[in-house]
Design a protein around this motif. Structure first.
Motif, mmCIF file in Angstrom:
data_model
loop_
_atom_site.group_PDB
_atom_site.id
_atom_site.type_symbol
_atom_site.label_atom_id
_atom_site.label_comp_id
_atom_site.label_asym_id
_atom_site.label_seq_id
_atom_site.Cartn_x
_atom_site.Cartn_y
_atom_site.Cartn_z
ATOM 1 N N PRO A 6 -29.362 29.930 46.210
ATOM 2 C CA PRO A 6 -28.489 31.102 46.051
ATOM 3 C C PRO A 6 -27.755 31.063 44.719
ATOM 4 O O PRO A 6 -27.091 30.083 44.398
ATOM 5 N N SER A 7 -27.872 32.128 43.954
ATOM 6 C CA SER A 7 -27.228 32.157 42.642
ATOM 7 C C SER A 7 -25.741 32.444 42.751
ATOM 8 O O SER A 7 -24.982 32.175 41.823
ATOM 9 N N LYS A 8 -25.307 33.012 43.880
ATOM 10 C CA LYS A 8 -23.877 33.250 44.113
ATOM 11 C C LYS A 8 -23.588 33.025 45.596
ATOM 12 O O LYS A 8 -24.497 33.005 46.438
ATOM 13 N N LEU A 9 -22.316 32.866 45.923
ATOM 14 C CA LEU A 9 -21.938 32.463 47.273
ATOM 15 C C LEU A 9 -22.335 33.491 48.325
ATOM 16 O O LEU A 9 -22.650 33.128 49.465
ATOM 17 N N PRO A 44 -20.755 28.756 56.402
ATOM 18 C CA PRO A 44 -19.457 28.372 55.821
ATOM 19 C C PRO A 44 -19.477 26.988 55.172
ATOM 20 O O PRO A 44 -18.899 26.801 54.086
ATOM 21 N N LYS A 45 -20.124 26.026 55.812
ATOM 22 C CA LYS A 45 -20.198 24.675 55.254
ATOM 23 C C LYS A 45 -20.961 24.665 53.931
ATOM 24 O O LYS A 45 -20.524 24.037 52.954
ATOM 25 N N ILE A 46 -22.089 25.363 53.869
ATOM 26 C CA ILE A 46 -22.907 25.361 52.661
ATOM 27 C C ILE A 46 -22.234 26.155 51.542
ATOM 28 O O ILE A 46 -22.337 25.803 50.359
ATOM 29 N N ILE A 47 -21.522 27.231 51.905
ATOM 30 C CA ILE A 47 -20.756 27.961 50.894
ATOM 31 C C ILE A 47 -19.739 27.041 50.227
ATOM 32 O O ILE A 47 -19.560 27.053 49.000
ATOM 33 N N LYS A 48 -19.081 26.238 51.017
ATOM 34 C CA LYS A 48 -18.098 25.296 50.472
ATOM 35 C C LYS A 48 -18.753 24.324 49.508
ATOM 36 O O LYS A 48 -18.198 24.008 48.442
ATOM 37 N N GLN A 49 -19.942 23.850 49.851
ATOM 38 C CA GLN A 49 -20.636 22.909 48.976
ATOM 39 C C GLN A 49 -21.024 23.568 47.658
ATOM 40 O O GLN A 49 -20.843 22.979 46.579
ATOM 41 N N TYR A 50 -21.555 24.781 47.733
ATOM 42 C CA TYR A 50 -21.913 25.478 46.490
ATOM 43 C C TYR A 50 -20.672 25.795 45.657
ATOM 44 O O TYR A 50 -20.724 25.770 44.414
ATOM 45 N N ALA A 51 -19.565 26.096 46.318
ATOM 46 C CA ALA A 51 -18.329 26.362 45.586
ATOM 47 C C ALA A 51 -17.909 25.135 44.777
ATOM 48 O O ALA A 51 -17.397 25.265 43.655
ATOM 49 N N GLU A 52 -18.151 23.955 45.330
ATOM 50 C CA GLU A 52 -17.744 22.723 44.651
ATOM 51 C C GLU A 52 -18.629 22.381 43.456
ATOM 52 O O GLU A 52 -18.250 21.551 42.627
#
Length: 352
Positions: A6-9, A44-52
């Motif tokens: 995913p290029s964005k969240l 939600p968990k994977i979004i957090k990882q990509y955010a980091e």
């Protein structure tokens, strides 16, 4: 061809949903209903990882850069097949295979090399991408506008091996001579469920072949092990797991560890989050003061030259560049789509 990211969240959910719906990768009971539920639960968990790691996957950026530089090399070294243009076909994220084929049709493309960016073949990675490519090709190109050849695996290509060795040597050179002598190289690759391995998938052997070839080029300068990451779910997967290996070596008093993403050709969440953040924090918490991670291949000129060499061979070979490994199904294969896909691309090469 690659899995993409995913290029964005806001793209994370759709990425996960496509991934869990892929029966070449996972075979779940009531998959059409269970996969969306798992994707929603994990989002939600994977979004957090990509955010980091900056808000999205860099795999699209690196894949585009690698393809453009490969094509530039081919334009110079192989004018007889020029002009060359790279197209990206991701399995679970944009640009998806069908979108790419539609664009190629609009551009009037005739000659295509399907080039997997998984150097080591697995039914769940390259196999899945080729099955999807076959399905979309039959739907969008029934009259055969495209003439295909396939690069299905390249685990011991000299250029690939050299590129990995250069990345590792750069990290070894950061140690003092005493530290370098004791450093352990951990080749980390994405694991597979044992059910996939047991049906005869060639991936474990091919990853091991890459690691062995790299160590031979390094003159076996250091102790090394092959470890596996990214296990998901309760079922048995290949081991030892990378985090368990770090814990075990730390308990034995080893202070200098180099993690090498041996099955990835660019940075993405498995390197930037899992290796750097998760395993990096784990190593430091256990007193591994000399923890390092070899840089991913990304913009390595050696690696991109290797890609160009492989593409050149596929474009110019008079005989089929597809090896016998491609046409052989796993001994315990239960997926009839694999047989159809393999037969189609093998005949394309023979006809050419």
């Amino acid at each position: 061809m690659n899995m993409g990211g995913p290029s964005k969240l806001t793209d994370v959910h759709d990425f996960l949903n496509r991934l869990f719906m892929d029966r070449d990768l996972l075979q779940l009971p009531f998959q059409s209903k269970l996969a969306p539920w798992i994707a929603k639960r994990r989002t939600p968990k994977i979004i957090k990882q990509y955010a980091e790691i900056g808000g999205g996957s860099p795999i699209g950026y690196w894949t585009a850069l690698q393809g453009e530089r490969m094509a530039a090399i081919l334009d110079q070294t192989n004018p007889e097949t020029a002009p060359h243009k790279p197209y990206i076909a991701f399995r679970y994220a944009a640009p998806l295979t069908e979108t790419t084929l539609e664009q190629m049709q609009k551009d009037g493309v005739r000659r295509v090399v399907a080039f997997t960016q998984y150097p080591q073949y697995s039914c769940s990675t390259t196999g899945s991408s080729l099955n999807e490519l076959y399905r979309q090709q039959r739907r969008l190109d029934p009259n055969g506008q495209f003439q295909w050849s396939v690069i299905d695996r390249w685990s011991t290509h000299p250029g690939l091996v050299k590129a990995f060795a250069e990345r590792i040597q750069a990290k070894l050179d950061e140690y003092t001579p005493e530290e370098r002598e004791s450093a352990i190289i951990l080749f980390s690759a994405h694991s597979l469920p044992m059910a996939v391995v047991n049906r005869g998938d060639t991936y474990p052997n091919e990853v091991a072949a890459t690691a062995e070839a790299v160590m031979k080029r390094l003159n076996y300068s250091n102790a090394y092990r092959l470890v596996w990451q990214s296990k998901v779910g309760p079922l048995p997967w290949m081991g030892p797991q990378t985090d368990a290996a770090i814990e075990g070596l730390a308990s034995q008093g080893h202070k200098n560890l180099i993690l090498v993403p041996i099955a990835f050709t660019s940075d993405h969440i498995e390197t930037l989050y899992e290796l750097d953040l998760e395993y990096g924090e784990l190593a430091h918490s256990l007193g591994v003061t000399g923890f390092k991670r070899a840089e991913a291949l990304n913009d390595s000129p050696t690696f991109i030259a290797a890609m160009a060499d492989l593409a050149r061979q596929s474009l110019t070979a008079r005989e089929s560049p597809i090896g016998k490994q491609f046409t052989l199904r796993c001994p315990q294969c239960t997926n009839d789509q694999c047989a159809v896909t393999k037969d189609f691309f093998a005949k394309q090469n023979s006809a050419r």
